[in-house]
Design an enzyme around this catalytic site. Structure first.
Site, PDB file in Angstrom:
ATOM      1  N   SER A 565      42.895  39.789  44.424  1.00 18.89           N
ATOM      2  CA  SER A 565      42.414  40.733  45.426  1.00 18.89           C
ATOM      3  C   SER A 565      42.205  39.999  46.755  1.00 18.89           C
ATOM      4  O   SER A 565      43.140  39.386  47.261  1.00 18.89           O
ATOM      5  CB  SER A 565      41.142  41.400  44.912  1.00 18.89           C
ATOM      6  N   ASP A 650      48.132  49.681  40.758  1.00 16.67           N
ATOM      7  CA  ASP A 650      47.110  49.217  41.701  1.00 16.67           C
ATOM      8  C   ASP A 650      47.246  50.003  42.996  1.00 16.67           C
ATOM      9  O   ASP A 650      48.163  49.762  43.782  1.00 16.67           O
ATOM     10  CB  ASP A 650      47.272  47.721  41.964  1.00 16.67           C
ATOM     11  N   HIS A 682      44.389  47.333  39.377  1.00 18.09           N
ATOM     12  CA  HIS A 682      43.962  46.113  40.072  1.00 18.09           C
ATOM     13  C   HIS A 682      43.609  45.020  39.055  1.00 18.09           C
ATOM     14  O   HIS A 682      43.563  43.855  39.387  1.00 18.09           O
ATOM     15  CB  HIS A 682      42.741  46.483  40.926  1.00 18.09           C
TER      16      HIS A 682
END
Ligand SMILES: *[C@@H]1O[C@H](CO)[C@@H](O)[C@H](O)[C@H]1NC(C)=O
Ligand SMILES: *[C@@H]1O[C@H](CO)[C@@H](O)[C@H](O)[C@H]1NC(C)=O
Ligand SMILES: *[C@@H]1O[C@H](CO)[C@@H](O)[C@H](O)[C@H]1NC(C)=O
Ligand SMILES: *[C@@H]1O[C@H](CO)[C@@H](O)[C@H](O)[C@H]1NC(C)=O
Ligand SMILES: *[C@@H]1O[C@H](CO)[C@@H](O)[C@H](O)[C@H]1NC(C)=O
Ligand SMILES: *[C@@H]1O[C@H](CO)[C@@H](O)[C@H](O)[C@H]1NC(C)=O
Ligand SMILES: *[C@@H]1O[C@H](CO)[C@@H](O)[C@H](O)[C@H]1NC(C)=O
Ligand SMILES: *[C@@H]1O[C@H](CO)[C@@H](O)[C@H](O)[C@H]1NC(C)=O
Ligand SMILES: *[C@@H]1O[C@H](CO)[C@@H](O)[C@H](O)[C@H]1NC(C)=O
Ligand SMILES: *[C@@H]1O[C@H](CO)[C@@H](O)[C@H](O)[C@H]1NC(C)=O
Ligand SMILES: *[C@@H]1O[C@H](CO)[C@@H](O)[C@H](O)[C@H]1NC(C)=O
Ligand SMILES: *[C@@H]1O[C@H](CO)[C@@H](O)[C@H](O)[C@H]1NC(C)=O
Length: 714
Positions: A565, A650, A682
């Site tokens: 991320s 995601d 994610h």
């Protein structure tokens, strides 16, 4: 795409007996928190695990005797939730995740926890309701709340029974078209209430369930729990006479704002009877405009505690504790410890309703702090727990807390602690009983503080040692950058980024908490805004240099870096900068490659906040954070072997970010590999997928760090 065979992949051969492997970690038991019964005699917690041999999940419940510490198997895996409610301290209502109709709905049963085999069916509900909360009324009836999705007309939605339209078209006229891993549809979560008539163990569902949420609607519809949230978004009063729920502020576009309102409604009321507790500007705190969490009634029923942030378009502002008390026709709202520079995120009321216990990120842990209702603005509470991150904590009748937490070295600890911080009983420590965790202990973990040049304050980093660690030897560095960016590396167990599993490949793991990290005050968290590639990067450079100059047992010359991320963004940023040359290999999991593409994400307020304004043409020129902190500006410097993971579901950072990164690495001749899962978001949650994730990444980094002498993995 290359074919993948687990058998053909050699993980680092380790001469250690106790090393925790990806397979051991993924197959090991996972525990819920322990929920005590009202008299504090026992607690229930669920356990599940996965077998790579049989490809099957196992699940069961445990009953923990809080006097003796004995743990016995209890109940049935069909039981998905339990709530203590009814005539005695052992009376329960449980949710069975299926029903006799097999229509995608659930069923409710009443039982005595000590003879759960003789449970009685109360009702079958024709939709996948969950999140039960319940209270016994003066008459002996039970009032309960659950949630599920509802059609715009308020009727509960059951996907298994819904008609599938002939076309798959999706059409939108405003932003916020998808969230996390789901395209948004007109069906929204709603809190429903029901009445169980009877008593003494036999109940019947009386009438229809009431939808309290659907219908509070103008620009967008109310939704509670909020998408991806859960039953912490609502609560029922201890006498069953009223409820509270929170929803995003329905007068604002959801992609731009995080503002929430908490509503109060009599249990026998409808959507027409809801009263906002904290509509913007309605309380003594006009700056309280932002996201709320965890509205919770006091045991006395006289107060409702909740958290709220000030920032109306920010998810990482400081959470402040408020106490709302009903007046004649509105609510008196008071902040507790208003100036306390911590951001608590979960709570439990003390039995006397005079104190609430909150947990807050604090110096790399999540510690529990008692807050008396008399706490004034300048009150600074003292923590009563130390290591770990709680998964749940509940007050026992004697005023102590039953805490379930995890730590880097244990997937679950359960213990009791007094309000003054004395641990009176340790009931369970997973690292002492789970074979896969055998040998893990606090001795595997250490920390250091390092000076940096972005702030006066020293910053913290975790150190995790490999099994069989010998400080006269040197182990390659695994340097892990955290996501958020407003977040932290905590002393907690993870099944996605388990530091000890990485260390036991043969690394010393360094997990630093740079600018943006939570738990060292709001100023450090906020200082990242507009500075994605400067302060945190500088801090990581300083952390690395501290390691290079002071920890002889870390082989920095053969180190690797990895992050997910924002940590993936940071990895891509590192690749284009000096630090990129200090690592032998890099790993980006679902990161941001082009800041100019961040507006393809779902929560626009995130970029508006972190890049100091919505994107416009100035974002294409120097001086704008969108431009200045774009990893693509430095693509010509990319040189270090780079493993890319990006998943198709995601929606936070769409898959094009990973493909862009991989295509450019390949174009620039940088050794690279792309791993993608069509069914993961994610995160990688499926155990088989996670096994491939670990195997592929470890294969890559172990080659480049020299831990494995296997040939290049491409
Ligand atoms: C998973 O649960 C089953 C059923 O209780 C048990 O037999 C098995 O040992 C557990 N596996 C692990 C790895 O703990
Ligand atoms: C759960 O529901 C199913 C379907 O009605 C039923 O067969 C099963 O016995 C129930 N189990 C429990 C523990 O209630
Ligand atoms: C609400 O809408 C759904 C889907 O169109 C429909 O099946 C249901 O019957 C409606 N409920 C009411 C009460 O009209
Ligand atoms: C439940 O049983 C108790 C004791 O037998 C009795 O006093 C009480 O009235 C009963 N309550 C209801 C609702 O039936
Ligand atoms: C939506 O509702 C809020 C509060 O009920 C109100 O202030 C606002 O003006 C409404 N917006 C529209 C577009 O109707
Ligand atoms: C919300 O964001 C959209 C663009 O994403 C913008 O058009 C709109 O003006 C914003 N609304 C508010 C109230 O800020
Ligand atoms: C609101 O609550 C605070 C704190 O309990 C109290 O001091 C104050 O008098 C209350 N105000 C009203 C109007 O009830
Ligand atoms: C509270 O936190 C400090 C670190 O700030 C720690 O040293 C102490 O042990 C904690 N107190 C308790 C009672 O756990
Ligand atoms: C707030 O953070 C900034 C950036 O890290 C730093 O320069 C400043 O000194 C900090 N202020 C306080 C009061 O700590
Ligand atoms: C802070 O340190 C980093 C890393 O050495 C360096 O790149 C940066 O220029 C420094 N910043 C300032 C303001 O000195
Ligand atoms: C790391 O430490 C070594 C040994 O002290 C030194 O030679 C080297 O220059 C350092 N690397 C960096 C990038 O500072
Ligand atoms: C573009 O965005 C910047 C940064 O938010 C802002 O200062 C500027 O006024 C905007 N310009 C236009 C034309 O919208």
């Amino acid at each position: 795409m290359k074919s993948h065979s687990l058998a053909a992949v050699a993980l680092a051969a380790l001469p250690r007996v106790w090393a925790i492997t990806p397979e051991g970690m993924l197959a090991a038991n996972r525990y819920s928190d322990a929920l005590p019964n009202p008299s504090g005699e026992f607690a229930l917690f669920s356990v599940s695990n996965y077998s790579f041999e049989t490809k099957e999940h196992a699940a069961w419940w445990n009953k923990l005797d809080l006097a003796t510490g004995d743990i016995t198997e209890w109940g049935s895996p069909d039981i998905s939730e339990v709530v203590f409610v009814g005539p005695t301290d052992t009376s329960i209502v449980y949710v069975n995740g299926s029903n006799a109709e097999g229509d995608g709905g659930i069923s409710l049963y009443s039982a005595d926890a000590s003879s759960v085999e003789s449970a009685k069916l109360i009702a079958s509900l024709p939709a996948p309701y969950s999140g039960i909360k319940a209270a016994q009324t003066a008459s002996g009836d039970i009032h309960f709340l659950m949630y599920t999705k509802a059609y715009p007309n308020g009727t509960a939605y059951n996907e298994a029974l819904a008609t599938v339209p002939a076309s798959t078209a999706r059409i939108y006229d405003s932003t916020y078209v998808r969230h996390w891993d789901t395209w948004l549809t007109p069906e929204k979560n709603a809190v429903f209430g029901g009445v169980l008539k009877g008593g003494n163990g036999t109940y019947v569902l009386s009438g229809e369930l009431t939808n309290y949420v659907t219908g509070i609607c103008n620009v967008t519809c109310a939704e509670s729990p909020y998408d991806q949230s859960d039953q912490t978004d609502y609560d029922i009063s201890p006498d069953g006479s009223s409820l509270v729920f929170l929803t995003k502020d329905t007068s604002l576009p959801l992609a731009n704002y995080t503002a929430d309102v908490i509503y109060y409604v009599p249990f026998d009321g409808t959507v027409d009877d809801v009263v906002p507790i904290n509509a913007r500007g309605s309380t003594a705190y006009p700056e309280a405009q932002g996201a709320c969490t965890s509205p919770k009634f006091s045991p006395s029923g006289e107060h409702i505690a909740y958290f709220q942030m000030n920032g109306i378009a920010y998810e990482s502002d400081r959470d402040i504790v408020y106490i709302a008390s009903p007046n004649a026709d509105d609510f008196n709202v008071t902040a507790l410890a208003l100036n306390w520079d911590r951001s608590p995120d979960s709570m439990a009321w003390a039995p006397d309703s005079e104190t609430i216990f909150v947990s807050a990120p604090d110096l790399g842990r999540e510690r529990i702090f008692p807050l008396p209702l008399t706490a004034g603005d300048s009150y600074v509470p003292t923590n009563i727990t130390d290591e770990g991150v709680p998964a749940g904590f509940y007050a026992l009748p004697d005023g102590s807390l039953l805490v379930s937490d995890s730590k880097i070295w244990t997937s679950r600890d359960i213990y009791a602690v007094t309000p003054s911080g004395e641990v009176t009983k340790t009931y369970f420590q997973a690292n002492l009983v789970d074979p896969a965790l055998a040998g893990l202990s606090a001795a595997d973990v250490s920390e250091f503080y390092f000076a940096t040049n972005s702030t006066e304050q020293e910053l913290q980093s975790w150190i995790i040692y490999p099994e069989g660690f010998d400080e006269t030897k040197a182990y390659p560095l695994a340097f892990i950058s955290h996501g958020g960016p407003q977040g932290a590396h905590f002393n907690s167990w993870s099944t996605r980024w388990n530091f000890k599993v990485w260390a036991d490949q043969g690394y010393v793991v360094i997990a630093p908490n740079p600018t943006a990290s939570s738990g060292w005050g709001q100023n450090l968290t906020d200082s990242i805004a507009g500075r994605w590639g400067s302060y945190p990067y500088w801090d990581l450079v300083h952390a690395w240099q501290y390691v290079n100059s002071t920890l002889p047992y870390v082989d920095t010359a053969n180190g690797i870096e990895a992050g997910a991320s924002y940590g993936g963004y940071m990895t891509n940023w590192i690749q284009g900068h000096e630090m990129g040359r200090w690592f032998k290999a890099l790993v980006t999991h679902d990161g941001s490659t082009s800041t100019l593409d961040q507006y393809a994400s779902e929560e626009l307020w995130f970029m508006n906040h972190d890049f100091r304004g919505p994107f416009n043409h100035t974002g294409l020129a120097p001086g704008s954070p969108y431009y200045d902190w774009n990893p693509l500006l430095f693509v010509d410097e990319w040189a270090t072997p780079h493993f890319v993971v990006h998943n198709e579901k995601d929606f936070r950072l769409p898959i094009s970010e990973g493909i862009l990164l991989f295509n450019l690495l390949q174009t620039h001749g940088v050794p690279s590999r792309l791993l993608s899962f069509p069914d993961e978001n994610h995160w990688v949650l499926n155990a088989e997928n996670s096994m491939v994730w670990h195997t592929e990444i470890f294969n890559w980094i172990n080659h480049y760090s020299g831990i494995s002498d296997a040939a290049a993995p491409y």
